[in-house]
Motif scaffolding. Structure first.
Motif, PDB file in Angstrom:
ATOM      1  N   GLY A 186     -17.171  26.546   5.079  1.00  0.00           N
ATOM      2  CA  GLY A 186     -16.946  27.088   6.407  1.00  0.00           C
ATOM      3  C   GLY A 186     -16.182  26.190   7.347  1.00  0.00           C
ATOM      4  N   VAL A 187     -15.696  25.045   6.862  1.00  0.00           N
ATOM      5  CA  VAL A 187     -14.962  24.102   7.708  1.00  0.00           C
ATOM      6  C   VAL A 187     -13.546  23.954   7.180  1.00  0.00           C
ATOM      7  N   TRP A 188     -12.567  24.135   8.063  1.00  0.00           N
ATOM      8  CA  TRP A 188     -11.171  23.955   7.671  1.00  0.00           C
ATOM      9  C   TRP A 188     -10.826  22.478   7.635  1.00  0.00           C
ATOM     10  N   ARG A 189     -10.174  22.074   6.564  1.00  0.00           N
ATOM     11  CA  ARG A 189      -9.774  20.677   6.400  1.00  0.00           C
ATOM     12  C   ARG A 189      -8.285  20.609   6.070  1.00  0.00           C
ATOM     13  N   CYS A 190      -7.676  19.502   6.404  1.00  0.00           N
ATOM     14  CA  CYS A 190      -6.264  19.324   6.072  1.00  0.00           C
ATOM     15  C   CYS A 190      -6.014  17.889   5.644  1.00  0.00           C
ATOM     16  N   ALA A 191      -4.981  17.704   4.850  1.00  0.00           N
ATOM     17  CA  ALA A 191      -4.599  16.378   4.371  1.00  0.00           C
ATOM     18  C   ALA A 191      -3.137  16.412   3.987  1.00  0.00           C
ATOM     19  N   LEU A 192      -2.527  15.246   3.955  1.00  0.00           N
ATOM     20  CA  LEU A 192      -1.174  15.154   3.431  1.00  0.00           C
ATOM     21  C   LEU A 192      -1.203  15.445   1.939  1.00  0.00           C
ATOM     22  N   ALA A 193      -0.254  16.238   1.468  1.00  0.00           N
ATOM     23  CA  ALA A 193      -0.158  16.492   0.035  1.00  0.00           C
ATOM     24  C   ALA A 193       0.246  15.206  -0.668  1.00  0.00           C
ATOM     25  N   VAL A 200       8.568  21.651  -1.198  1.00  0.00           N
ATOM     26  CA  VAL A 200       7.279  21.129  -1.636  1.00  0.00           C
ATOM     27  C   VAL A 200       6.408  21.009  -0.400  1.00  0.00           C
ATOM     28  N   PRO A 201       5.192  21.547  -0.403  1.00  0.00           N
ATOM     29  CA  PRO A 201       4.335  21.472   0.783  1.00  0.00           C
ATOM     30  C   PRO A 201       4.098  20.030   1.216  1.00  0.00           C
ATOM     31  N   ASP A 202       4.146  19.810   2.515  1.00  0.00           N
ATOM     32  CA  ASP A 202       3.894  18.478   3.061  1.00  0.00           C
ATOM     33  C   ASP A 202       2.403  18.242   3.291  1.00  0.00           C
ATOM     34  N   CYS A 203       1.672  19.314   3.549  1.00  0.00           N
ATOM     35  CA  CYS A 203       0.234  19.218   3.820  1.00  0.00           C
ATOM     36  C   CYS A 203      -0.521  20.272   3.023  1.00  0.00           C
ATOM     37  N   VAL A 204      -1.798  20.055   2.894  1.00  0.00           N
ATOM     38  CA  VAL A 204      -2.691  20.993   2.215  1.00  0.00           C
ATOM     39  C   VAL A 204      -3.809  21.365   3.172  1.00  0.00           C
ATOM     40  N   ILE A 205      -4.084  22.644   3.288  1.00  0.00           N
ATOM     41  CA  ILE A 205      -5.202  23.136   4.104  1.00  0.00           C
ATOM     42  C   ILE A 205      -6.158  23.898   3.197  1.00  0.00           C
ATOM     43  N   TRP A 206      -7.428  23.600   3.282  1.00  0.00           N
ATOM     44  CA  TRP A 206      -8.416  24.344   2.522  1.00  0.00           C
ATOM     45  C   TRP A 206      -9.704  24.420   3.354  1.00  0.00           C
ATOM     46  N   ARG A 207     -10.620  25.269   2.932  1.00  0.00           N
ATOM     47  CA  ARG A 207     -11.878  25.431   3.640  1.00  0.00           C
ATOM     48  C   ARG A 207     -13.021  25.021   2.749  1.00  0.00           C
ATOM     49  N   GLN A 208     -13.879  24.187   3.280  1.00  0.00           N
ATOM     50  CA  GLN A 208     -15.018  23.689   2.516  1.00  0.00           C
ATOM     51  C   GLN A 208     -16.292  23.972   3.299  1.00  0.00           C
ATOM     52  N   THR A 214       0.839  -1.188   0.000  1.00  0.00           N
ATOM     53  CA  THR A 214       0.000   0.000   0.000  1.00  0.00           C
ATOM     54  C   THR A 214       0.872   1.235   0.000  1.00  0.00           C
ATOM     55  N   PRO A 215       0.644   2.184  -0.899  1.00  0.00           N
ATOM     56  CA  PRO A 215       1.497   3.366  -0.937  1.00  0.00           C
ATOM     57  C   PRO A 215       1.517   4.072   0.401  1.00  0.00           C
ATOM     58  N   ALA A 216       2.698   4.606   0.715  1.00  0.00           N
ATOM     59  CA  ALA A 216       2.824   5.387   1.941  1.00  0.00           C
ATOM     60  C   ALA A 216       1.951   6.620   1.882  1.00  0.00           C
ATOM     61  N   THR A 217       1.863   7.224   0.702  1.00  0.00           N
ATOM     62  CA  THR A 217       0.928   8.327   0.474  1.00  0.00           C
ATOM     63  C   THR A 217       0.345   8.142  -0.906  1.00  0.00           C
ATOM     64  N   SER A 218      -0.745   8.766  -1.152  1.00  0.00           N
ATOM     65  CA  SER A 218      -1.412   8.639  -2.442  1.00  0.00           C
ATOM     66  C   SER A 218      -1.901   9.983  -2.902  1.00  0.00           C
ATOM     67  N   ASN A 219      -1.844  10.208  -4.216  1.00  0.00           N
ATOM     68  CA  ASN A 219      -2.343  11.471  -4.751  1.00  0.00           C
ATOM     69  C   ASN A 219      -3.396  11.237  -5.816  1.00  0.00           C
ATOM     70  N   GLY A 275       3.453  10.345   8.638  1.00  0.00           N
ATOM     71  CA  GLY A 275       2.270  11.015   8.121  1.00  0.00           C
ATOM     72  C   GLY A 275       1.211  11.225   9.185  1.00  0.00           C
ATOM     73  N   GLU A 276       1.002  10.210  10.034  1.00  0.00           N
ATOM     74  CA  GLU A 276      -0.006  10.333  11.082  1.00  0.00           C
ATOM     75  C   GLU A 276       0.366  11.422  12.091  1.00  0.00           C
ATOM     76  N   THR A 277       1.644  11.460  12.478  1.00  0.00           N
ATOM     77  CA  THR A 277       2.090  12.478  13.429  1.00  0.00           C
ATOM     78  C   THR A 277       1.949  13.872  12.836  1.00  0.00           C
ATOM     79  N   LEU A 278       2.351  14.013  11.586  1.00  0.00           N
ATOM     80  CA  LEU A 278       2.273  15.314  10.931  1.00  0.00           C
ATOM     81  C   LEU A 278       0.826  15.793  10.843  1.00  0.00           C
ATOM     82  N   LEU A 279      -0.080  14.893  10.507  1.00  0.00           N
ATOM     83  CA  LEU A 279      -1.493  15.274  10.412  1.00  0.00           C
ATOM     84  C   LEU A 279      -2.069  15.652  11.776  1.00  0.00           C
ATOM     85  N   ARG A 280      -1.676  14.921  12.817  1.00  0.00           N
ATOM     86  CA  ARG A 280      -2.155  15.257  14.159  1.00  0.00           C
ATOM     87  C   ARG A 280      -1.710  16.663  14.558  1.00  0.00           C
ATOM     88  N   VAL A 281      -0.455  16.986  14.252  1.00  0.00           N
ATOM     89  CA  VAL A 281       0.073  18.302  14.594  1.00  0.00           C
ATOM     90  C   VAL A 281      -0.663  19.389  13.821  1.00  0.00           C
TER      91      VAL A 281
END
Length: 477
Positions: free
Chosen positions: A284-291, A274-282, A61-66, A337-343
């Motif tokens: 009225g709710v802020w969301r984040c994910a690994l890039a 290269v950004p490690d994470c992406v933050i956007w608002r959908q 399973t890929p460590a990350t997926s795009n 990835g999990e630690t980075l997302l938690r932070v």
């Protein structure tokens, strides 16, 4: 008394090579991680890039997926106050089209020039977020300035004291007390005066029941410099310890970093991030994910894995060892990835106003607060955000930008130093060019806004923003 054998059960935490690997990967930037994985794929036949693999299974399973859209990648969400129609248009797709942003791997705008994060920058940032008073921070800045590129303090305290005069008359005990605080900063081992002290500081971060730890401390405190000449047998004889125990302790010492300062400051002026994470608002709710491109995708090579069952014992033993290393690497990447997302999720919870309104809404926030909330060590948080960038509707920002020290306000709350600097900049931008605002006037205006700061503090913030004094800002005509 009779000699007898007995068994017992217990739990302990050991600083295994796998744990060291996870810690090392955590503090890497995306670019460094890509190079690390490229080397791993080259040296380990059981690893392959995901795009080269056929028939993904459980182990590959890929460590990350795009492959997913930003909304599908969401790992957390934070509600934001304010108008949901502001600069996001209601969902991630509209934000992409309106702001020119994109989350695709072939996006030419995903990279930006990286500012060199030197050892001094990294330590001064931690000093700024510490709970030390102004006097101790001044002493700390002088100590950090005296460190060499390896992170060692080679200058005597008398030289440090001389640089502080006439503003501060500090004795050796006071300087040592501040140095002890700096020695608790990341990277571990920084601020040491000798190799033995550097290794001892790093061992302070290890669990107390790490095998060989007590003996390793004795060697670091005493016969470390004689180790190359005397060897393990000579040190074992000197300390009156079994040779295998000394060998275990020496292996622990060799796993530490004798030059902790080299971990930072190696970015050149033409390095890109290269950004490690992406933050956007959908809506009225802020969301984040690994890039998707933050972590190169590696998998288990199915061909070599199946070969283990068909080859000879010697080859099978080698391939099984490589397979185990590959699985450890994938688990370390997943943990990273999990630690980075938690932070990042925690930062979103505290700093939604910063993303909404800019620097003036940045709340005071320290590593200790995030560490306590996530039940992690401060050094783990520091490693997780070191040289990490996040892509937001306000641009690509370093994760360090979400932290700031605080100043008490008259309303009983706190204002971050970054927010105060932003307020000072706005006041100066709006001033009469023929009669610029003095530092005393700026302090008075900030006090009227409920932020009591001294004129010296205003001058310090103004100089930090490279803004000239009032008499140099006079413009006529």
């Amino acid at each position: 008394m009779k000699a007898r054998l007995q068994t017992s059960m217990g739990q302990n935490l050991v600083m295994t090579p796998q744990l060291r690997q996870a810690i090392r990967l955590l503090q890497m930037s995306s670019t460094e991680l890509e190079l690390e994985l490229a080397q791993a794929v080259e040296t380990n036949p059981l690893l392959d890039w995901a795009e080269n693999a056929e028939g993904a299974g459980e182990d590959d399973t890929p460590a990350t997926s795009n492959e997913e859209s930003p909304a599908d990648l969401a790992q957390g969400e934070i509600s934001a106050d304010g108008d949901a129609e502001d600069w996001d248009g209601g969902d991630a797709e509209d934000w992409r089209s309106s702001s020119g942003g994109s989350f695709d791997d072939d996006d030419d705008n995903r990279e930006q020039a990286a500012e060199a994060d030197t050892l001094a920058d990294h330590l001064l940032w931690q000093l700024h977020l510490s709970h030390l008073g102004p006097r101790d921070r001044t002493i700390g800045a002088a100590l950090i300035d005296a460190l060499d590129e390896d992170g060692y303090l080679r200058e005597p305290f008398t030289s440090i004291a001389e640089t502080l005069r006439p503003d501060i008359n500090a004795g050796d005990d006071e300087i040592l007390a501040v140095l002890r605080q700096i020695q608790r900063f990341d990277p571990a081992g920084v601020g040491a005066r000798t190799l033995g002290e550097c290794l001892a500081l790093q061992m302070d971060t290890l669990p107390a029941d790490t095998p060989g730890l007590a003996l390793a401390r004795r060697i670091a405190d005493g016969p470390l410099e004689r180790l190359p000449r005397a060897g393990i047998p000579g040190i074992a004889q000197e300390l009156k310890q079994p040779q295998d125990a000394v060998e275990q302790a020496v292996q622990l010492l060799r796993s530490l970093d004798p030059r902790p300062g080299k971990q930072l400051g190696e970015l050149s002026s033409d390095t890109y991030v290269v950004p490690d994470c992406v933050i956007w608002r959908q809506r009225g709710v802020w969301r984040c994910a690994l890039a998707g491109h933050a972590g190169p995708r590696v998998v288990i090579h199915r061909g070599y894995e199946q070969l283990i069952r068909r080859c000879g014992e010697a080859d099978a033993s080698y391939l099984r060892a490589q397979l185990q290393e590959a699985r450890w690497l994938l688990k370390s990447l997943e943990a990273r990835g999990e630690t980075l997302l938690r932070v990042v999720n925690s930062l979103l919870h505290h700093q939604a106003g910063f993303l909404e309104f800019g620097e003036q809404a940045l709340r005071p926030l320290t590593l200790r607060e995030i560490a306590g909330e996530l039940e992690l060590h401060e050094s783990t948080i520091s490693r997780a955000i070191a040289r990490k960038y996040v892509r937001t509707p306000r641009g690509t920002l370093p994760l360090r930008a979400f932290f700031a020290s605080g100043i008490d306000t008259e309303g009983g709350g706190e204002a971050s130093s970054t927010a105060i600097q932003s307020m000072i900049r706005n006041l100066i931008d709006a001033e009469n060019p023929r009669k610029p605002l003095s530092d005393a006037k700026l302090a008075e205006m900030l006090k009227t806004s409920g932020i009591p700061v001294a004129r010296r503090t205003v001058a310090k913030y103004r100089e930090a923003m490279n803004i000239s004094a009032s008499h140099e800002r006079v413009r006529i005509g």
